[in-house]
Design a protein around this motif. Structure first.
Motif, PDB file in Angstrom:
ATOM      1  N   CYS A 173      48.013  48.898  18.683  1.00  0.00           N
ATOM      2  CA  CYS A 173      48.966  50.069  19.536  1.00  0.00           C
ATOM      3  C   CYS A 173      48.521  51.242  19.762  1.00  0.00           C
TER       4      CYS A 173
ATOM      5  N   ASP B 136      58.588  35.956  23.326  1.00  0.00           N
ATOM      6  CA  ASP B 136      58.897  36.962  22.190  1.00  0.00           C
ATOM      7  C   ASP B 136      57.177  37.888  22.517  1.00  0.00           C
ATOM      8  N   SER B 137      56.493  37.134  23.153  1.00  0.00           N
ATOM      9  CA  SER B 137      55.356  37.288  23.007  1.00  0.00           C
ATOM     10  C   SER B 137      54.755  39.251  23.716  1.00  0.00           C
TER      11      SER B 137
ATOM     12  N   ARG C 238      56.470  41.359  21.517  1.00  0.00           N
ATOM     13  CA  ARG C 238      55.687  41.598  20.731  1.00  0.00           C
ATOM     14  C   ARG C 238      54.752  43.226  20.947  1.00  0.00           C
TER      15      ARG C 238
ATOM     16  N   ARG D 265      55.875  46.038  22.147  1.00  0.00           N
ATOM     17  CA  ARG D 265      56.523  47.325  20.615  1.00  0.00           C
ATOM     18  C   ARG D 265      55.142  47.661  20.652  1.00  0.00           C
ATOM     19  N   ALA D 266      53.577  47.233  20.210  1.00  0.00           N
ATOM     20  CA  ALA D 266      52.521  47.653  20.218  1.00  0.00           C
ATOM     21  C   ALA D 266      52.168  48.715  20.832  1.00  0.00           C
TER      22      ALA D 266
ATOM     23  N   THR E 285      65.167  41.725  21.195  1.00  0.00           N
ATOM     24  CA  THR E 285      65.205  40.936  21.756  1.00  0.00           C
ATOM     25  C   THR E 285      67.018  40.367  22.134  1.00  0.00           C
TER      26      THR E 285
ATOM     27  N   HIS F  30      48.903  37.719  16.317  1.00  0.00           N
ATOM     28  CA  HIS F  30      50.212  38.421  15.565  1.00  0.00           C
ATOM     29  C   HIS F  30      50.738  38.469  17.167  1.00  0.00           C
ATOM     30  N   LEU F  31      50.081  38.903  17.889  1.00  0.00           N
ATOM     31  CA  LEU F  31      50.462  39.638  19.244  1.00  0.00           C
ATOM     32  C   LEU F  31      50.894  38.431  20.252  1.00  0.00           C
TER      33      LEU F  31
ATOM     34  N   GLY G  78      51.520  35.698  18.560  1.00  0.00           N
ATOM     35  CA  GLY G  78      52.892  34.582  17.419  1.00  0.00           C
ATOM     36  C   GLY G  78      51.980  33.300  17.124  1.00  0.00           C
TER      37      GLY G  78
END
Length: 551
Positions: free
Chosen positions: A109, A143-144, A147, A150-151, A158, A541-542, A544
């Motif tokens: 991040c 969605d990705s 993420r 944000r990172a 969203t 995680h990034l 999903g």
RNA sequence: GCGCCAGUAGCUCAGUAGGAUAGAGCAACGGCCUUCUAAGCCGUAGGCCGCAGGUUCGAGUCCUGCCUGGCGCGCCA
């Protein structure tokens, strides 16, 4: 990332000492060929003319300075036409381990987007039927992207924009109403241009099961309204469930109808008129989008008094900006690309910069079964739903496929192939790397082997070619995120993970971790495995995608 | 007719803000499990980066033209 920023500072200082400024065009990047160092710069070639000396000579002077930079640099040299190739010491790379352990799930991040409020709006499918596979691709990307941003330090929200005010909604109501009457035994035709899909019939049956034939005694208008409202609610419930199963979240569901009812659309239209950017002609209201580079002006309100979707879209974006959003990222189907210039024009008309709106276009998904194309049309009801595909191949596989190519190129997705070859699906390659690591860690636990502190003495044992390959990969993760955020391209993360998993598998086949015969070495390698596992986890995680502990 | 996107190994696709000898997976062929997961690893083979010009020290990447495929061009939604 450390390597990049470190060398950047050193080189810029060196350039300044030569009485020159660091040129914008200059780059620092990892060369394709490992023999050309860990990082290389072309600065000397770009500055040669300005410096009044041959590129290689200037490069030589800069290299001398880089060599003085300390023990992190093991070698620096001039190469080819004037490249500066820099090699970092093993100790430098080894420091990545304590960094990852300290930051853990935050490793990778950054703060590149700090201070910018970004909003990702995606899916936003009309609630007239279930989501199909094309929506799924947009869902995965949006969605990705959220993420990843944000990172990267952005403050991200969203949103799903619900077109619940248009004529399509009425058509939906009439379609359900017709089917409902059929279910009740009446002989009525389906409305022209109505929704033919099987799911409309299912909805009608469900409505009948819930409420019996009571609607038959209502006035036609009233019954259609009931069907519409009930249908939209029902379909939305389904959409929400589909998205949840696909691990896609929207923080806000924004209703177009609420904009219309609050008068926000009218207010925006008046605002455009007041600033002279909208005008009446032939009984319609037009937006002067040509002033901002669009091909032609666009209609906001038709001569029959009805507002176009474009009108509410403008009001919607005005609302976004009014809420304090700095950067709007809209994820659209590529078939709407013709819409981009007018939307950007509208954003500028609202007093924003064109680049405050970024549009990510999602190309078509060609769904194949046994090599044959499955045609898709909501109207005709022939399509493959997202829910079906997710239950067939799994959310992980579907998401990863979507996120392993540029969103802007079309995608052939053969479901049978994906199922049959599911073991060869790239997502498992990455997940397997994680499971392997977890398995080793579990085994270490059984044997009572502890990694202990990751001090210099321990990690200095990570010195084979494969160790360094992994360490360098790990070090690159933060800039991978930064690049993915900058280009709004989640697929960079996927490809990074594939490469990282490859390095891990290679390592596993070449070196023993627990059985290497040396307790200290085992501890060092355990640390490496912990770090790789952490980064694989962070990366997945990034996207999903889950990181299973066992497979 | 105009616009957008794509064209890279047999197939599916990467190639990050022009950089050095163009990459990965699948498919093909040949090897590797008495050792921490063989869903793995190693090796071989496979390319006029659609075509032709241009820009420069240097082009898969930028510019122009053309070819092919997909999509879009409304007082549709």
């Amino acid at each position: 990332m450390r390597a990049y920023t470190f060398l950047g500072d050193v080189l810029k200082t060196a350039v300044n000492r030569q009485g020159l400024d660091w040129p914008d065009k200059a780059g620092i990047e990892p060369p394709k060929d490992k023999a050309h160092g860990d990082l290389a710069s072309n600065a000397a070639m770009i500055l040669a003319q300005k410096a009044g000396m041959p590129p290689r000579e200037l490069a030589g002077r800069l290299v001398e300075e880089v060599m003085q930079a300390g023990p992190m640099v093991s070698k620096a040299e001039v190469a080819g036409p004037g490249f500066i190739n820099v090699f970092f010491s093993n100790a430098f790379w080894q420091q990545t381990i304590p960094e990852i352990q300290e930051k853990a799930e935050r490793y990778g991040c950054g703060q590149w987007g700090a201070g910018t409020r970004a909003q990702v709006e995606y899916v936003s499918a009309n609630p007239t039927g279930p989501l199909h596979i094309g929506h799924g691709r947009g869902a995965a990307v949006g969605d990705s992207l959220a993420r990843i941003l944000r990172a990267a330090g952005y403050e991200v929200s969203t949103e799903y924009y619900l077109n619940d005010a248009g004529r399509q909604m009425n058509l939906l109501g009439r379609s359900i109403w017709a089917r409902y009457q059929q279910v009740c035994g009446r002989q009525v035709p389906l409305p022209q241009d109505g929704y033919q899909g099987e799911y409309i019939l299912d909805l009608a049956r469900e409505l009948f099961a819930e409420q019996g034939d009571g609607l038959l005694s209502e006035q036609e208008d009233q019954a259609v309204t009931t069907c519409r409202e009930w249908g939209v609610e029902r379909i939305l419930t389904g959409i929400r469930a589909d998205l949840e199963a696909f691990r896609v979240e929207h923080q806000v569901w924004f209703s177009e109808q609420s904009l219309v009812r609050s008068g926000a659309v009218d207010k925006t239209m008046r605002g455009l008129q007041d600033s002279g950017l909208a005008y009446e002609q032939d009984g319609a209201l037009w937006f002067a989008s040509t002033r901002f580079g669009d091909d032609k002006d666009r209609v906001l309100r038709k001569s029959d008094g009805e507002l176009t979707y474009f009108a509410s879209d403008i009001a919607y974006h005005a609302d976004k900006f009014a809420r304090g959003i700095d950067l709007c990222i809209d994820v659209w189907g590529a078939d709407h690309h013709g819409y981009v210039p007018r939307m950007r024009a509208a954003v500028q008309a609202l007093g924003r910069r064109g680049e405050d709106l970024q549009i990510v276009l999602i190309q078509l998904v060609n769904l194949l079964r046994k090599g044959e194309q499955v045609t898709m049309s909501t109207r005709s009801g022939q399509f493959e739903t997202l829910a079906d595909v997710v239950s067939e191949v799994g959310a992980d596989a579907a998401r990863f496929i979507f996120l392993t190519r540029k969103s802007d190129s079309s995608l052939d997705m053969d479901l049978d192939l994906l199922k049959e070859q599911s073991m060869d699906n790239p997502v498992y390659y990455v997940q397997y790397a994680h499971a392997r690591i977890c398995s080793m860690l579990a085994k270490a636990g059984e044997r009572g082997v502890q990694a202990g502190p990751a001090d210099d003495e321990v990690i200095s044992r990570l010195d084979t070619e494969e160790d360094l390959d992994l360490l360098k990969m790990l070090e690159r993760f933060p800039e991978t995120i930064q690049g993915a955020a900058r280009t709004l391209s989640p697929h960079h993360v996927s490809f990074y993970l594939l490469e990282l998993a490859g390095s891990l598998h290679r390592y596993y086949n070449r070196h023993q971790v627990l059985n290497c015969g040396d307790e200290h070495l085992a501890r060092a390698r355990l640390h490496l495995m912990l770090s790789v596992g952490q980064v694989v986890q962070n990366g997945l995680h990034l996207l999903g995608v889950t990181a299973p502990r066992a497979m």
